[in-house]
Scaffold this active site. Structure first.
Site, PDB file in Angstrom:
ATOM      1  N   ARG A  71      -3.078  24.072  27.299  1.00 34.27           N
ATOM      2  CA  ARG A  71      -4.396  23.500  27.035  1.00 34.27           C
ATOM      3  C   ARG A  71      -5.341  23.674  28.228  1.00 34.27           C
ATOM      4  O   ARG A  71      -6.541  23.880  28.062  1.00 34.27           O
ATOM      5  CB  ARG A  71      -4.241  22.020  26.678  1.00 34.27           C
ATOM      6  CG  ARG A  71      -5.510  21.400  26.163  1.00 34.27           C
ATOM      7  CD  ARG A  71      -5.242  20.053  25.520  1.00 34.27           C
ATOM      8  NE  ARG A  71      -6.451  19.501  24.941  1.00 34.27           N
ATOM      9  CZ  ARG A  71      -6.896  18.258  25.192  1.00 34.27           C
ATOM     10  NH1 ARG A  71      -6.210  17.468  25.992  1.00 34.27           N
ATOM     11  NH2 ARG A  71      -7.997  17.835  24.622  1.00 34.27           N
ATOM     12  N   HIS A  75      -9.114  25.223  28.066  1.00 34.61           N
ATOM     13  CA  HIS A  75     -10.319  24.535  28.533  1.00 34.61           C
ATOM     14  C   HIS A  75     -10.997  25.304  29.662  1.00 34.61           C
ATOM     15  O   HIS A  75     -12.223  25.359  29.744  1.00 34.61           O
ATOM     16  CB  HIS A  75      -9.979  23.104  28.960  1.00 34.61           C
ATOM     17  CG  HIS A  75      -9.769  22.174  27.800  1.00 34.61           C
ATOM     18  ND1 HIS A  75     -10.313  20.925  27.722  1.00 34.61           N
ATOM     19  CD2 HIS A  75      -9.065  22.330  26.657  1.00 34.61           C
ATOM     20  CE1 HIS A  75      -9.964  20.343  26.574  1.00 34.61           C
ATOM     21  NE2 HIS A  75      -9.193  21.181  25.919  1.00 34.61           N
ATOM     22  N   VAL A  79     -14.949  26.858  28.742  1.00 37.67           N
ATOM     23  CA  VAL A  79     -16.083  26.252  29.454  1.00 37.67           C
ATOM     24  C   VAL A  79     -16.344  27.076  30.717  1.00 37.67           C
ATOM     25  O   VAL A  79     -15.510  27.120  31.619  1.00 37.67           O
ATOM     26  CB  VAL A  79     -15.771  24.784  29.819  1.00 37.67           C
ATOM     27  CG1 VAL A  79     -17.005  24.123  30.427  1.00 37.67           C
ATOM     28  CG2 VAL A  79     -15.298  24.004  28.595  1.00 37.67           C
ATOM     29  N   GLY A  81     -16.079  30.159  31.218  1.00 40.15           N
ATOM     30  CA  GLY A  81     -15.212  31.319  31.397  1.00 40.15           C
ATOM     31  C   GLY A  81     -13.969  30.988  32.204  1.00 40.15           C
ATOM     32  O   GLY A  81     -13.880  29.943  32.853  1.00 40.15           O
ATOM     33  N   SER A  85     -12.614  26.780  36.843  1.00 40.70           N
ATOM     34  CA  SER A  85     -13.560  25.665  37.020  1.00 40.70           C
ATOM     35  C   SER A  85     -12.964  24.337  36.539  1.00 40.70           C
ATOM     36  O   SER A  85     -13.291  23.283  37.083  1.00 40.70           O
ATOM     37  CB  SER A  85     -14.888  25.953  36.320  1.00 40.70           C
ATOM     38  OG  SER A  85     -14.672  26.318  34.976  1.00 40.70           O
ATOM     39  N   ASN A 103     -12.488  14.442  24.145  1.00 38.72           N
ATOM     40  CA  ASN A 103     -11.350  13.795  24.821  1.00 38.72           C
ATOM     41  C   ASN A 103     -10.329  14.730  25.449  1.00 38.72           C
ATOM     42  O   ASN A 103      -9.277  14.988  24.913  1.00 38.72           O
ATOM     43  CB  ASN A 103     -10.645  12.848  23.848  1.00 38.72           C
ATOM     44  CG  ASN A 103     -11.574  11.773  23.356  1.00 38.72           C
ATOM     45  OD1 ASN A 103     -12.782  11.905  23.489  1.00 38.72           O
ATOM     46  ND2 ASN A 103     -11.038  10.717  22.825  1.00 38.72           N
ATOM     47  N   PRO A 174     -14.726  22.678  20.930  1.00 39.67           N
ATOM     48  CA  PRO A 174     -14.964  22.144  19.594  1.00 39.67           C
ATOM     49  C   PRO A 174     -14.374  20.735  19.474  1.00 39.67           C
ATOM     50  O   PRO A 174     -13.327  20.457  20.062  1.00 39.67           O
ATOM     51  CB  PRO A 174     -14.210  23.106  18.669  1.00 39.67           C
ATOM     52  CG  PRO A 174     -13.745  24.232  19.506  1.00 39.67           C
ATOM     53  CD  PRO A 174     -13.803  23.813  20.933  1.00 39.67           C
ATOM     54  N   HIS A 204      -1.315  24.135  18.635  1.00 28.47           N
ATOM     55  CA  HIS A 204      -0.978  22.742  18.345  1.00 28.47           C
ATOM     56  C   HIS A 204       0.428  22.595  17.768  1.00 28.47           C
ATOM     57  O   HIS A 204       0.785  21.534  17.272  1.00 28.47           O
ATOM     58  CB  HIS A 204      -2.044  22.122  17.429  1.00 28.47           C
ATOM     59  CG  HIS A 204      -3.379  21.960  18.088  1.00 28.47           C
ATOM     60  ND1 HIS A 204      -4.532  21.668  17.411  1.00 28.47           N
ATOM     61  CD2 HIS A 204      -3.744  22.054  19.405  1.00 28.47           C
ATOM     62  CE1 HIS A 204      -5.555  21.586  18.259  1.00 28.47           C
ATOM     63  NE2 HIS A 204      -5.101  21.824  19.471  1.00 28.47           N
TER      64      HIS A 204
END
Ligand code: HEM
Ligand SMILES: *[C@@H]1O[C@H](CO)[C@@H](O)[C@H](O)[C@H]1NC(C)=O
Ligand SMILES: *[C@@H]1O[C@H](CO)[C@@H](O)[C@H](O)[C@H]1NC(C)=O
Ligand SMILES: *[C@@H]1O[C@H](CO)[C@@H](O)[C@H](O)[C@H]1NC(C)=O
Ligand SMILES: *[C@@H]1O[C@H](CO)[C@@H](O)[C@H](O)[C@H]1NC(C)=O
Ligand SMILES: *[C@@H]1O[C@H](CO)[C@@H](O)[C@H](O)[C@H]1NC(C)=O
Ligand SMILES: *[C@@H]1O[C@H](CO)[C@@H](O)[C@H](O)[C@H]1NC(C)=O
Ligand SMILES: *[C@@H]1O[C@H](CO)[C@@H](O)[C@H](O)[C@H]1NC(C)=O
Ligand SMILES: *[C@@H]1O[C@H](CO)[C@@H](O)[C@H](O)[C@H]1NC(C)=O
Ligand SMILES: *[C@@H]1O[C@H](CO)[C@@H](O)[C@H](O)[C@H]1NC(C)=O
Ligand SMILES: *[C@@H]1O[C@H](CO)[C@@H](O)[C@H](O)[C@H]1NC(C)=O
Ligand SMILES: *[C@@H]1O[C@H](CO)[C@@H](O)[C@H](O)[C@H]1NC(C)=O
Ligand SMILES: *[C@@H]1O[C@H](CO)[C@@H](O)[C@H](O)[C@H]1NC(C)=O
Length: 352
Positions: A71, A75, A79, A81, A85, A103, A174, A204
């Protein structure tokens, strides 16, 4: 098999079922400028074995971190690229005033695992490998060590020097209540097709979620697309609104990277709206069914989508930097203490 890639002919039912599903001759996505499969081969030949062996140890202690690492890469890439970050203090992972929905609840230990690997890699090779490359490799190894497909990771990313704002995070990740149409539309903006959307959601098949991410499907009344027994069982974990209890996302094989996620969707046992709607919506349901029926097909398409995801807006060449501590840009690193070395998952970072 080339005809499978052709646009669907609405009059032919069997073609409708197959449309949008890539043929097995699907090609590996092209490399982004500045990335290559051999980027660190001479400068850091030990890189992949360091990452792999470190993760073997970490995941033997807590297999849940595989989900955390997968995950984290998602992320990072979605966000700003894939530029590391997400790892910066002050980004979505950081202080609560910058927290943003959807969340995030990224696992603190996953950040520590990345920084520990960086430290080992830099000890062996000096500062030649970025935190974003390490994150991409860790996500791949998390998949492999959970039973999923192996694949080669394009390398050569450099780390960004600015962190993501709450707005950047909100605009690019999303929400769990997105419909399949919402996902398809928003991921198309990043170059993903409908097969990629369904394949990426298959991540998932491992990990956990807080009640807050799906409780609106239970209260005040159960979502009609949710199986009754699944709902009744979930009520034990989420008896009322607003608890922070968590549940596994794949009720059949929670820690195995396999295609049971898609079987669950067919059984109406998907957790989020964004999951279950992939089976409700007839533009994606055929792909769900094909992945439920054929794990090899899922794995092939997951790998394609992951290689695409891992190349989103990458920072390369002389852009950015190689961070000497994944939590801080180098210009801020003199201020840094090894702040997170003792972090564990009892300290929850609730970012959205
Ligand atoms: C398609 C849109 C997606 C949505 C709406 C979404 C949403 C979510 C949400 C709400 C959670 C649970 C957070 C919580 O309650 O703690 C979650 C967990 C997770 N997501 Fe996604 N996600 C999406 C795509 C992805 C992708 C592309 C990946 C990776 C390739 C991914 C990997 C994961 C993993 C592994 C977890 C479990 C994390 C853990 O156990 O720590 N997700 N996702
Ligand atoms: C499953 O998918 C793979 C990969 O596309 C393909 O080679 C294989 O023939 C499929 N198996 C079945 C039973 O359809
Ligand atoms: C970095 O962020 C973590 C988590 O938010 C926080 O506990 C830590 O104090 C921060 N470190 C520094 C040096 O700001
Ligand atoms: C998750 O985000 C939703 C929507 O923004 C918010 O209502 C909820 O309080 C958040 N939950 C947590 C645990 O941060
Ligand atoms: C790392 O850098 C130091 C100092 O520049 C150099 O002496 C050493 O050979 C380098 N190590 C490797 C593995 O490149
Ligand atoms: C996985 O892929 C990597 C990169 O191609 C390769 O170095 C490694 O040997 C593979 N591992 C397995 C178990 O196949
Ligand atoms: C660098 O540190 C300063 C002072 O703490 C902070 O305001 C700034 O946001 C930091 N920049 C980054 C990119 O972390
Ligand atoms: C998701 O929920 C939020 C907050 O309730 C709402 O503003 C948003 O429109 C919803 N999104 C979708 C796609 O339903
Ligand atoms: C996405 O969800 C919103 C609700 O927040 C809805 O109004 C919008 O039409 C949807 N967009 C697409 C492309 O389906
Ligand atoms: C979930 O949270 C509620 C209230 O916060 C608590 O009473 C309950 O025991 C929890 N259930 C589980 C399964 O953790
Ligand atoms: C849940 O929390 C939200 C905001 O945190 C609040 O508005 C709402 O009233 C709460 N609902 C319940 C049932 O406690
Ligand atoms: C898909 O669903 C929409 C609306 O639910 C319907 O209008 C359309 O005919 C369906 N298409 C197919 C191919 O079943
Ligand atoms: C990120 O990549 C997308 C698609 O490749 C591009 O349209 C967008 O402009 C890029 N964003 C930034 C900030 O570079």
């Amino acid at each position: 098999m080339a005809f499978l890639k052709a646009s669907c002919l609405p009059t032919l039912i069997f073609v409708l079922l197959l449309c949008n599903i890539r043929a097995s001759d699907a090609q590996t996505p092209p490399l982004a400028e500045g990335l290559s499969y051999t980027f660190h081969q001479s400068s850091c030949p030990q890189l992949e074995s360091i990452v792999r062996s470190q993760l073997q140890t970490e995941l033997a202690a807590d297999i849940g971190q595989a989900a955390g690492l997968l995950r984290l890469h998602f992320h990072d890439c979605f966000v700003l690229g894939c530029d590391g970050s997400v790892l910066l203090n002050g980004s979505a992972s950081g202080p609560s005033e910058q927290s943003a929905p959807p969340n995030l609840t990224l696992r603190p230990r996953a950040f520590v695992i990345i920084e520990n690997i960086r430290s080992l890699v830099h000890a062996a090779c000096n500062a030649t490998v970025s935190c974003s490359d390490i994150t991409a490799l860790a996500a791949r190894d998390a998949v492999v060590l959970s039973g999923g497909p192996n694949y080669s990771v394009p390398l050569g990313r450099r780390d960004g020097v600015s962190f993501a704002s709450r707005e950047d995070t909100l605009a690019n990740l999303p929400p769990f209540n997105a419909t399949a149409a919402n996902l398809t539309a928003s991921l198309a903006l990043k170059g993903f097709d409908v097969t990629d959307v369904v394949a990426l959601s298959g991540a998932h098949t491992i990990g956990r979620a807080e009640c807050g991410s799906f409780e609106r499907r239970m209260f005040p009344t159960p979502d009609p697309t949710m199986d009754q027994i699944f709902y009744t069982n979930l009520l034990q974990t989420c008896p009322i609104l607003n608890t922070t209890n968590t549940t596994i996302m794949d009720i059949q094989t929670p820690n195995a990277f396999d295609n049971r996620y898609y079987v669950n969707l067919m059984n109406r046992q998907g957790l989020f709206t964004s999951d279950q709607d992939l089976f409700t919506d007839n533009t994606t349901s055929g792909i769900v069914t094909s992945f439920a029926n054929n794990q090899t097909l899922f794995f092939e398409n997951f790998v394609i989508a992951m290689i695409k995801m891992g190349q989103l807006n990458v920072t390369t060449g002389t852009q950015g930097e190689i961070r000497a501590n994944c939590s801080f840009v180098n210009s801020n690193n003199t201020l840094s203490l090894p702040a997170m070395e003792n972090a564990n998952d009892n300290q929850k970072i609730a970012s959205y």
